[in-house]
Scaffold this active site. Sequence first.
Site, short mmCIF file in Angstrom:
data_model
loop_
_atom_site.label_atom_id
_atom_site.label_comp_id
_atom_site.label_asym_id
_atom_site.label_seq_id
_atom_site.Cartn_x
_atom_site.Cartn_y
_atom_site.Cartn_z
N GLY A 1 1.73 2.29 12.66
CA GLY A 1 2.81 3.29 12.71
C GLY A 1 2.81 4.13 11.44
O GLY A 1 3.14 5.31 11.46
N SER A 2 2.44 3.52 10.32
CA SER A 2 2.38 4.27 9.06
C SER A 2 1.33 5.37 9.16
O SER A 2 1.55 6.51 8.70
CB SER A 2 2.01 3.33 7.90
OG SER A 2 2.91 2.27 7.84
N HIS B 1 7.29 -6.14 16.50
CA HIS B 1 7.99 -5.09 17.26
C HIS B 1 8.02 -5.41 18.76
O HIS B 1 7.65 -6.49 19.17
CB HIS B 1 7.36 -3.74 16.96
CG HIS B 1 7.52 -3.33 15.51
ND1 HIS B 1 7.66 -2.03 15.11
CD2 HIS B 1 7.56 -4.06 14.36
CE1 HIS B 1 7.79 -1.97 13.79
NE2 HIS B 1 7.72 -3.19 13.32
N GLU C 1 10.58 1.64 15.28
CA GLU C 1 11.39 0.45 15.54
C GLU C 1 12.02 0.50 16.92
O GLU C 1 12.82 -0.38 17.25
CB GLU C 1 12.51 0.37 14.50
CG GLU C 1 12.00 0.30 13.08
CD GLU C 1 13.11 0.10 12.06
OE1 GLU C 1 14.29 0.25 12.42
OE2 GLU C 1 12.78 -0.20 10.91
N GLU D 1 16.55 -17.05 9.89
CA GLU D 1 16.01 -16.07 8.96
C GLU D 1 16.84 -14.79 9.01
O GLU D 1 17.26 -14.36 10.09
CB GLU D 1 14.59 -15.71 9.40
CG GLU D 1 13.49 -16.20 8.47
CD GLU D 1 12.15 -15.65 8.91
OE1 GLU D 1 11.74 -14.63 8.35
OE2 GLU D 1 11.54 -16.22 9.85
N ARG E 1 -8.46 5.03 13.02
CA ARG E 1 -8.69 4.71 14.44
C ARG E 1 -8.30 3.26 14.74
O ARG E 1 -8.46 2.39 13.90
CB ARG E 1 -10.17 4.87 14.79
CG ARG E 1 -10.65 6.29 14.82
CD ARG E 1 -12.11 6.33 15.21
NE ARG E 1 -12.93 5.51 14.36
CZ ARG E 1 -14.02 5.93 13.71
NH1 ARG E 1 -14.41 7.17 13.83
NH2 ARG E 1 -14.71 5.11 12.96
N THR F 1 -15.50 -0.58 18.74
CA THR F 1 -14.73 0.51 18.13
C THR F 1 -14.09 1.36 19.23
O THR F 1 -14.41 1.22 20.41
CB THR F 1 -15.64 1.40 17.27
OG1 THR F 1 -16.73 1.83 18.07
CG2 THR F 1 -16.17 0.65 16.07
C1 LIG Z 1 10.95 2.92 10.63
C2 LIG Z 1 9.54 2.47 10.42
N1 LIG Z 1 8.57 3.39 10.23
C3 LIG Z 1 7.28 3.03 10.05
C4 LIG Z 1 6.89 1.71 10.06
C5 LIG Z 1 5.46 1.38 9.83
O1 LIG Z 1 4.83 0.80 10.93
P1 LIG Z 1 3.50 -0.08 10.71
O2 LIG Z 1 3.96 -1.40 10.18
O3 LIG Z 1 2.89 -0.18 12.07
O4 LIG Z 1 2.65 0.64 9.74
C6 LIG Z 1 7.86 0.71 10.25
C7 LIG Z 1 7.45 -0.70 10.25
O5 LIG Z 1 8.14 -1.58 10.63
C8 LIG Z 1 9.22 1.10 10.42
O6 LIG Z 1 10.18 0.18 10.57
#
Ligand SMILES: Cc1ncc(COP(=O)(O)O)c(C=O)c1O
Length: 403
Positions: free
Chosen positions: A55-56, A192, A166, A339, A252, A28
Amino acid sequence: MRVPLASSGLRSQDIEAVIEVLQSGNLTMGKKVLEFEKLVASYLGVDHFVMMNSGSSANLAIFEAMLRPSKGEPLLRRGDGVLVPAIAWPTTIWPVVQLGLVPIFVDVDRESLALDLVAAAEAIRNANCPVRAIFPIHPLGRALDSSALLKFADDNQLTYISDVCESLGSFENKKHAGASGLAGSFSFYFSHHITTMEGGGVATNSLEFADDLRSIRSHGWSRDRSDVAEWTHDVSGTDAKFLFVTTGYNVRPMEIQAAIGINQIRDIDSFVKKRRNIALSVIEAIDGTDLTVVGVNSKELSYENSANSWMLIPIRVTGENAKVRKKKILETLEARGVETRPVLTGNFLSQPAMNRIDGNHRPASDFPVATEITDTCFLVGAHHDLSEKQIKHLCESLQEAQH
Ligand SMILES: Cc1ncc(COP(=O)(O)O)c(C=O)c1O
Protein backbone atom coordinates in the site's frame (compact mmCIF):
# COMPACT_ATOMS: atom_id res chain seq x y z
CA MET A 1 -5.96 -16.56 26.23
CA ARG A 2 -4.55 -14.19 23.59
CA VAL A 3 -6.70 -11.85 21.51
CA PRO A 4 -4.22 -10.55 18.92
CA LEU A 5 -4.74 -7.49 16.75
CA ALA A 6 -4.15 -9.62 13.65
CA SER A 7 -3.47 -13.09 12.38
CA SER A 8 -1.69 -14.35 9.26
CA GLY A 9 -5.01 -14.86 7.46
CA LEU A 10 -3.46 -17.63 5.35
CA ARG A 11 -5.54 -20.77 4.85
CA SER A 12 -4.47 -24.14 3.49
CA GLN A 13 -5.91 -23.33 0.04
CA ASP A 14 -3.80 -20.14 -0.06
CA ILE A 15 -0.64 -22.08 0.72
CA GLU A 16 -1.51 -24.67 -1.93
CA ALA A 17 -1.98 -21.86 -4.48
CA VAL A 18 1.51 -20.57 -3.64
CA ILE A 19 3.07 -24.00 -4.08
CA GLU A 20 1.35 -24.37 -7.45
CA VAL A 21 2.83 -21.05 -8.63
CA LEU A 22 6.31 -21.95 -7.38
CA GLN A 23 6.13 -25.27 -9.20
CA SER A 24 4.98 -23.59 -12.42
CA GLY A 25 8.18 -21.54 -12.60
CA ASN A 26 6.22 -18.32 -13.40
CA LEU A 27 7.38 -16.25 -10.49
CA THR A 28 7.52 -12.57 -11.43
CA MET A 29 4.50 -10.44 -12.30
CA GLY A 30 2.34 -12.20 -14.87
CA LYS A 31 -1.05 -13.85 -15.45
CA LYS A 32 -1.99 -14.28 -11.79
CA VAL A 33 -1.42 -10.58 -11.13
CA LEU A 34 -3.62 -9.69 -14.12
CA GLU A 35 -6.36 -12.04 -12.91
CA PHE A 36 -6.22 -10.62 -9.38
CA GLU A 37 -6.35 -7.06 -10.72
CA LYS A 38 -9.52 -7.86 -12.70
CA LEU A 39 -11.18 -9.43 -9.65
CA VAL A 40 -10.35 -6.48 -7.40
CA ALA A 41 -11.49 -3.91 -10.00
CA SER A 42 -14.78 -5.74 -10.40
CA TYR A 43 -15.26 -6.02 -6.62
CA LEU A 44 -14.56 -2.30 -6.13
CA GLY A 45 -16.67 -1.29 -9.14
CA VAL A 46 -13.82 0.58 -10.84
CA ASP A 47 -12.37 0.31 -14.34
CA HIS A 48 -8.76 -0.42 -13.37
CA PHE A 49 -6.79 -1.84 -10.50
CA VAL A 50 -2.99 -1.82 -10.64
CA MET A 51 -1.41 -4.20 -8.13
CA MET A 52 1.88 -3.31 -6.39
CA ASN A 53 4.07 -4.77 -3.70
CA SER A 54 2.49 -2.71 -0.88
CA GLY A 55 0.00 0.00 0.00
CA SER A 56 2.93 2.33 0.67
CA SER A 57 4.17 1.79 -2.90
CA ALA A 58 0.64 2.48 -4.14
CA ASN A 59 0.72 5.89 -2.41
CA LEU A 60 4.16 6.64 -3.83
CA ALA A 61 3.08 5.70 -7.35
CA ILE A 62 -0.05 7.90 -7.16
CA PHE A 63 2.02 11.02 -6.44
CA GLU A 64 4.71 10.10 -8.98
CA ALA A 65 1.99 9.74 -11.64
CA MET A 66 0.46 13.10 -10.71
CA LEU A 67 3.85 14.85 -10.86
CA ARG A 68 5.27 13.26 -14.00
CA PRO A 69 2.56 11.91 -16.32
CA SER A 70 3.73 10.41 -19.59
CA LYS A 71 1.34 12.66 -21.52
CA GLY A 72 -0.28 16.03 -20.86
CA GLU A 73 0.09 18.48 -18.00
CA PRO A 74 1.02 17.33 -14.47
CA LEU A 75 -1.71 17.55 -11.84
CA LEU A 76 0.87 18.53 -9.22
CA ARG A 77 4.15 20.42 -9.34
CA ARG A 78 7.03 20.51 -6.84
CA GLY A 79 6.13 22.79 -3.92
CA ASP A 80 2.36 22.28 -4.21
CA GLY A 81 0.43 21.56 -1.03
CA VAL A 82 -1.51 18.34 -0.36
CA LEU A 83 -4.13 18.22 2.42
CA VAL A 84 -3.48 15.23 4.72
CA PRO A 85 -4.98 14.19 8.08
CA ALA A 86 -3.18 14.84 11.39
CA ILE A 87 -3.85 11.21 12.33
CA ALA A 88 -2.18 9.30 9.55
CA TRP A 89 0.02 6.39 8.62
CA PRO A 90 3.68 7.37 7.91
CA THR A 91 3.53 6.27 4.29
CA THR A 92 0.45 8.38 3.69
CA ILE A 93 2.72 11.36 4.40
CA TRP A 94 6.21 10.29 3.25
CA PRO A 95 5.57 10.10 -0.52
CA VAL A 96 4.28 13.69 -0.35
CA VAL A 97 7.48 14.79 1.41
CA GLN A 98 9.83 12.59 -0.62
CA LEU A 99 8.51 13.89 -3.93
CA GLY A 100 8.95 17.56 -3.02
CA LEU A 101 5.31 18.32 -2.22
CA VAL A 102 4.16 20.01 0.99
CA PRO A 103 1.94 18.09 3.44
CA ILE A 104 -0.72 20.48 4.76
CA PHE A 105 -1.90 18.81 7.95
CA VAL A 106 -5.57 19.06 8.89
CA ASP A 107 -7.15 18.12 12.22
CA VAL A 108 -9.49 15.14 12.20
CA ASP A 109 -13.14 14.69 13.11
CA ARG A 110 -13.72 13.30 16.62
CA GLU A 111 -16.12 10.57 15.47
CA SER A 112 -15.11 9.61 11.92
CA LEU A 113 -11.38 9.91 12.83
CA ALA A 114 -10.85 11.29 9.32
CA LEU A 115 -9.71 14.64 7.92
CA ASP A 116 -12.23 17.34 8.90
CA LEU A 117 -13.45 19.44 5.97
CA VAL A 118 -14.10 22.59 8.03
CA ALA A 119 -10.50 22.47 9.27
CA ALA A 120 -9.39 21.70 5.70
CA ALA A 121 -10.99 24.92 4.39
CA GLU A 122 -9.12 26.87 7.07
CA ALA A 123 -5.85 25.09 6.24
CA ILE A 124 -6.21 26.15 2.58
CA ARG A 125 -6.75 29.77 3.65
CA ASN A 126 -3.62 29.70 5.85
CA ALA A 127 -1.34 27.77 3.50
CA ASN A 128 1.68 29.56 2.09
CA CYS A 129 1.79 27.44 -1.06
CA PRO A 130 -0.82 26.56 -3.68
CA VAL A 131 -2.94 23.66 -2.39
CA ARG A 132 -3.83 21.33 -5.24
CA ALA A 133 -4.85 17.96 -3.81
CA ILE A 134 -6.73 16.39 -0.92
CA PHE A 135 -5.56 12.98 0.33
CA PRO A 136 -7.77 11.77 3.21
CA ILE A 137 -7.50 8.34 4.82
CA HIS A 138 -10.63 6.19 5.07
CA PRO A 139 -9.66 5.02 8.56
CA LEU A 140 -10.01 1.56 10.10
CA GLY A 141 -12.70 0.21 7.76
CA ARG A 142 -14.77 3.39 7.50
CA ALA A 143 -15.80 4.76 4.11
CA LEU A 144 -15.89 8.55 4.05
CA ASP A 145 -18.69 10.57 2.49
CA SER A 146 -17.45 10.69 -1.11
CA SER A 147 -20.00 13.25 -2.32
CA ALA A 148 -18.91 15.75 0.37
CA LEU A 149 -15.24 15.15 -0.51
CA LEU A 150 -15.84 15.48 -4.24
CA LYS A 151 -17.78 18.70 -3.72
CA PHE A 152 -15.04 20.10 -1.46
CA ALA A 153 -12.40 19.15 -4.04
CA ASP A 154 -14.44 20.73 -6.81
CA ASP A 155 -15.10 23.96 -4.88
CA ASN A 156 -11.40 24.33 -4.10
CA GLN A 157 -9.97 23.10 -7.42
CA LEU A 158 -8.25 20.13 -5.82
CA THR A 159 -7.64 16.64 -7.13
CA TYR A 160 -9.30 14.11 -4.80
CA ILE A 161 -7.27 10.97 -4.17
CA SER A 162 -7.62 8.77 -1.12
CA ASP A 163 -5.75 6.32 1.06
CA VAL A 164 -8.03 3.30 1.45
CA CYS A 165 -5.30 1.02 2.81
CA GLU A 166 -7.36 0.31 5.95
CA SER A 167 -10.79 0.09 4.40
CA LEU A 168 -11.22 -2.55 1.73
CA GLY A 169 -14.81 -3.84 2.02
CA SER A 170 -16.30 -0.57 3.29
CA PHE A 171 -19.07 1.20 1.41
CA GLU A 172 -20.80 4.54 1.52
CA ASN A 173 -24.03 5.01 -0.43
CA LYS A 174 -23.43 1.62 -2.05
CA LYS A 175 -20.13 2.87 -3.47
CA HIS A 176 -16.84 1.41 -2.37
CA ALA A 177 -14.38 3.67 -0.55
CA GLY A 178 -11.70 4.62 -3.08
CA ALA A 179 -13.96 4.24 -6.11
CA SER A 180 -14.51 8.02 -6.32
CA GLY A 181 -12.01 10.68 -7.26
CA LEU A 182 -8.91 10.13 -9.35
CA ALA A 183 -7.52 7.17 -7.41
CA GLY A 184 -7.58 5.17 -4.19
CA SER A 185 -4.71 3.16 -2.69
CA PHE A 186 -5.22 -0.23 -1.03
CA SER A 187 -3.10 -2.51 1.16
CA PHE A 188 -3.23 -6.29 1.45
CA TYR A 189 -0.71 -6.47 4.29
CA PHE A 190 -1.47 -9.52 6.37
CA SER A 191 -3.44 -7.84 9.16
CA HIS A 192 -5.85 -6.19 6.72
CA HIS A 193 -9.18 -7.42 5.26
CA ILE A 194 -7.53 -9.72 2.76
CA THR A 195 -3.90 -10.74 2.69
CA THR A 196 -1.36 -11.22 -0.05
CA MET A 197 1.27 -11.31 2.76
CA GLU A 198 2.64 -7.94 1.61
CA GLY A 199 0.83 -6.19 -1.23
CA GLY A 200 -1.38 -3.36 -2.36
CA GLY A 201 -2.41 -1.38 -5.39
CA VAL A 202 -4.32 1.53 -6.88
CA ALA A 203 -7.93 1.70 -8.06
CA THR A 204 -8.82 4.27 -10.71
CA ASN A 205 -11.38 4.94 -13.42
CA SER A 206 -8.82 6.73 -15.60
CA LEU A 207 -7.14 4.58 -18.25
CA GLU A 208 -4.37 7.16 -18.72
CA PHE A 209 -3.64 7.22 -15.00
CA ALA A 210 -3.69 3.40 -14.84
CA ASP A 211 -1.27 3.24 -17.78
CA ASP A 212 1.13 5.59 -16.00
CA LEU A 213 0.86 3.57 -12.78
CA ARG A 214 1.72 0.42 -14.76
CA SER A 215 4.81 2.14 -16.13
CA ILE A 216 5.81 3.63 -12.77
CA ARG A 217 5.58 0.32 -10.90
CA SER A 218 7.98 -1.23 -13.39
CA HIS A 219 10.97 1.07 -14.09
CA GLY A 220 8.91 3.43 -16.30
CA TRP A 221 8.46 0.68 -18.88
CA SER A 222 5.94 0.93 -21.73
CA ARG A 223 5.30 -2.84 -21.86
CA ASP A 224 2.16 -3.19 -19.76
CA ARG A 225 0.38 -0.09 -21.05
CA SER A 226 -2.82 -0.20 -23.10
CA ASP A 227 -1.22 2.31 -25.51
CA VAL A 228 2.08 0.47 -25.95
CA ALA A 229 1.63 0.30 -29.73
CA GLU A 230 1.37 4.08 -29.91
CA TRP A 231 4.69 4.57 -28.14
CA THR A 232 6.43 1.93 -30.19
CA HIS A 233 5.30 3.64 -33.38
CA ASP A 234 6.62 7.02 -32.19
CA VAL A 235 10.10 5.77 -31.47
CA SER A 236 10.86 3.74 -34.54
CA GLY A 237 14.06 1.83 -34.51
CA THR A 238 14.03 1.20 -30.74
CA ASP A 239 13.32 -2.30 -29.51
CA ALA A 240 9.69 -2.06 -28.35
CA LYS A 241 10.47 -4.19 -25.34
CA PHE A 242 12.86 -1.56 -24.00
CA LEU A 243 10.94 1.72 -24.15
CA PHE A 244 10.71 3.78 -20.96
CA VAL A 245 8.01 6.42 -20.98
CA THR A 246 7.87 7.68 -17.38
CA THR A 247 10.06 7.84 -14.31
CA GLY A 248 9.63 4.69 -12.28
CA TYR A 249 10.46 2.31 -9.46
CA ASN A 250 10.39 -1.42 -9.13
CA VAL A 251 7.33 -1.93 -6.91
CA ARG A 252 5.94 -4.92 -8.82
CA PRO A 253 4.08 -7.69 -6.98
CA MET A 254 4.92 -11.37 -7.38
CA GLU A 255 2.73 -14.13 -8.75
CA ILE A 256 2.57 -15.89 -5.38
CA GLN A 257 1.06 -12.77 -3.82
CA ALA A 258 -1.59 -12.56 -6.55
CA ALA A 259 -2.36 -16.29 -6.26
CA ILE A 260 -3.18 -15.82 -2.57
CA GLY A 261 -5.11 -12.64 -3.37
CA ILE A 262 -7.28 -14.43 -5.95
CA ASN A 263 -8.41 -16.88 -3.27
CA GLN A 264 -8.84 -14.24 -0.63
CA ILE A 265 -10.84 -11.64 -2.58
CA ARG A 266 -13.41 -14.33 -3.43
CA ASP A 267 -14.11 -14.69 0.30
CA ILE A 268 -14.06 -11.04 1.29
CA ASP A 269 -17.79 -10.85 2.01
CA SER A 270 -17.54 -13.56 4.66
CA PHE A 271 -14.45 -11.91 6.19
CA VAL A 272 -16.22 -8.55 6.45
CA LYS A 273 -19.39 -10.15 7.84
CA LYS A 274 -17.36 -11.79 10.60
CA ARG A 275 -15.62 -8.50 11.41
CA ARG A 276 -18.98 -6.71 11.67
CA ASN A 277 -20.27 -9.33 14.04
CA ILE A 278 -17.19 -8.95 16.24
CA ALA A 279 -17.69 -5.18 16.31
CA LEU A 280 -21.38 -5.59 17.17
CA SER A 281 -20.47 -7.93 20.06
CA VAL A 282 -18.02 -5.35 21.41
CA ILE A 283 -20.53 -2.49 21.00
CA GLU A 284 -23.11 -4.49 22.96
CA ALA A 285 -20.62 -5.58 25.62
CA ILE A 286 -19.51 -2.06 26.50
CA ASP A 287 -22.91 -0.41 26.18
CA GLY A 288 -23.65 1.69 29.27
CA THR A 289 -20.02 1.69 30.47
CA ASP A 290 -17.37 4.42 30.35
CA LEU A 291 -16.03 2.90 27.15
CA THR A 292 -17.61 3.59 23.79
CA VAL A 293 -16.85 2.48 20.25
CA VAL A 294 -15.83 5.66 18.41
CA GLY A 295 -18.27 6.96 15.82
CA VAL A 296 -20.96 4.38 16.31
CA ASN A 297 -24.29 5.61 15.13
CA SER A 298 -27.09 4.09 13.13
CA LYS A 299 -25.79 5.37 9.78
CA GLU A 300 -22.43 3.80 10.21
CA LEU A 301 -23.78 0.39 11.08
CA SER A 302 -26.53 0.34 8.49
CA TYR A 303 -26.03 -2.35 5.89
CA GLU A 304 -27.99 -0.45 3.26
CA ASN A 305 -26.25 2.84 2.64
CA SER A 306 -23.08 2.70 4.56
CA ALA A 307 -21.09 -0.29 5.68
CA ASN A 308 -18.04 -0.36 7.89
CA SER A 309 -15.57 -3.20 7.33
CA TRP A 310 -13.85 -2.83 10.74
CA MET A 311 -10.14 -3.24 10.26
CA LEU A 312 -9.81 -2.72 14.00
CA ILE A 313 -12.21 -1.41 16.66
CA PRO A 314 -11.55 2.12 17.97
CA ILE A 315 -12.60 2.56 21.61
CA ARG A 316 -12.81 5.84 23.55
CA VAL A 317 -12.45 6.15 27.33
CA THR A 318 -15.07 8.73 28.35
CA GLY A 319 -15.56 10.73 31.55
CA GLU A 320 -13.13 12.32 34.03
CA ASN A 321 -9.37 11.66 33.87
CA ALA A 322 -9.78 9.65 30.69
CA LYS A 323 -6.08 9.84 29.82
CA VAL A 324 -4.98 8.36 33.17
CA ARG A 325 -7.77 5.78 33.20
CA LYS A 326 -6.91 4.70 29.67
CA LYS A 327 -3.41 3.75 30.82
CA LYS A 328 -4.82 1.51 33.56
CA ILE A 329 -7.40 -0.02 31.22
CA LEU A 330 -4.68 -0.89 28.70
CA GLU A 331 -2.58 -2.50 31.44
CA THR A 332 -5.50 -4.69 32.46
CA LEU A 333 -6.28 -5.64 28.87
CA GLU A 334 -2.67 -6.52 28.08
CA ALA A 335 -2.45 -8.56 31.33
CA ARG A 336 -5.48 -10.54 30.12
CA GLY A 337 -3.82 -11.18 26.76
CA VAL A 338 -5.87 -8.62 24.81
CA GLU A 339 -3.53 -6.77 22.46
CA THR A 340 -4.13 -3.04 22.00
CA ARG A 341 -2.54 -0.24 20.00
CA PRO A 342 -2.86 3.52 19.39
CA VAL A 343 -5.22 4.92 16.74
CA LEU A 344 -2.94 4.61 13.66
CA THR A 345 0.12 6.50 14.93
CA GLY A 346 -1.78 8.97 17.10
CA ASN A 347 -1.22 12.68 16.37
CA PHE A 348 1.33 12.33 13.58
CA LEU A 349 2.81 15.78 14.28
CA SER A 350 4.16 14.35 17.59
CA GLN A 351 6.26 11.72 15.82
CA PRO A 352 10.04 12.31 16.09
CA ALA A 353 10.36 11.76 12.33
CA MET A 354 8.49 15.02 11.78
CA ASN A 355 11.59 16.87 13.07
CA ARG A 356 13.54 15.42 10.16
CA ILE A 357 11.50 16.98 7.39
CA ASP A 358 11.92 20.43 5.92
CA GLY A 359 9.27 23.08 6.18
CA ASN A 360 7.41 24.99 8.80
CA HIS A 361 5.03 22.44 10.20
CA ARG A 362 2.57 23.48 12.80
CA PRO A 363 3.15 21.96 16.25
CA ALA A 364 1.18 18.92 17.41
CA SER A 365 -0.73 21.17 19.84
CA ASP A 366 -2.37 22.91 16.85
CA PHE A 367 -4.35 19.70 16.28
CA PRO A 368 -6.38 19.35 19.50
CA VAL A 369 -8.80 16.69 18.24
CA ALA A 370 -5.95 14.46 17.06
CA THR A 371 -4.33 14.91 20.48
CA GLU A 372 -7.56 14.10 22.33
CA ILE A 373 -7.95 10.93 20.25
CA THR A 374 -4.32 9.97 20.94
CA ASP A 375 -4.84 10.48 24.68
CA THR A 376 -8.20 8.83 25.19
CA CYS A 377 -8.70 6.24 22.43
CA PHE A 378 -7.18 2.87 21.59
CA LEU A 379 -7.75 -0.03 19.21
CA VAL A 380 -8.55 -3.70 19.74
CA GLY A 381 -8.63 -6.45 17.12
CA ALA A 382 -11.55 -7.39 14.85
CA HIS A 383 -9.74 -9.96 12.73
CA HIS A 384 -12.00 -12.47 10.98
CA ASP A 385 -9.84 -15.34 12.28
CA LEU A 386 -10.79 -14.70 15.93
CA SER A 387 -12.65 -17.65 17.47
CA GLU A 388 -15.93 -17.38 19.42
CA LYS A 389 -13.94 -17.96 22.62
CA GLN A 390 -11.53 -15.15 21.79
CA ILE A 391 -14.41 -12.77 20.99
CA LYS A 392 -16.07 -13.63 24.33
CA HIS A 393 -12.77 -13.08 26.14
CA LEU A 394 -12.32 -9.72 24.39
CA CYS A 395 -15.80 -8.57 25.46
CA GLU A 396 -15.41 -9.77 29.05
CA SER A 397 -11.96 -8.19 29.31
CA LEU A 398 -13.30 -4.81 28.15
CA GLN A 399 -16.01 -5.00 30.83
CA GLU A 400 -13.51 -6.14 33.46
CA ALA A 401 -10.90 -3.51 32.55
CA GLN A 402 -13.02 -0.64 33.86
CA HIS A 403 -13.14 -1.87 37.46
C1 LIG B 1 -3.63 4.38 6.19
C2 LIG B 1 -2.52 3.51 5.70
N1 LIG B 1 -1.85 3.86 4.58
C3 LIG B 1 -0.84 3.10 4.09
C4 LIG B 1 -0.45 1.94 4.71
C5 LIG B 1 0.68 1.16 4.14
O1 LIG B 1 0.32 -0.09 3.65
P1 LIG B 1 1.43 -1.24 3.49
O2 LIG B 1 1.69 -1.76 4.87
O3 LIG B 1 0.81 -2.25 2.59
O4 LIG B 1 2.64 -0.61 2.91
C6 LIG B 1 -1.11 1.53 5.88
C7 LIG B 1 -0.70 0.29 6.55
O5 LIG B 1 -1.33 -0.25 7.39
C8 LIG B 1 -2.16 2.34 6.39
O6 LIG B 1 -2.79 2.01 7.53
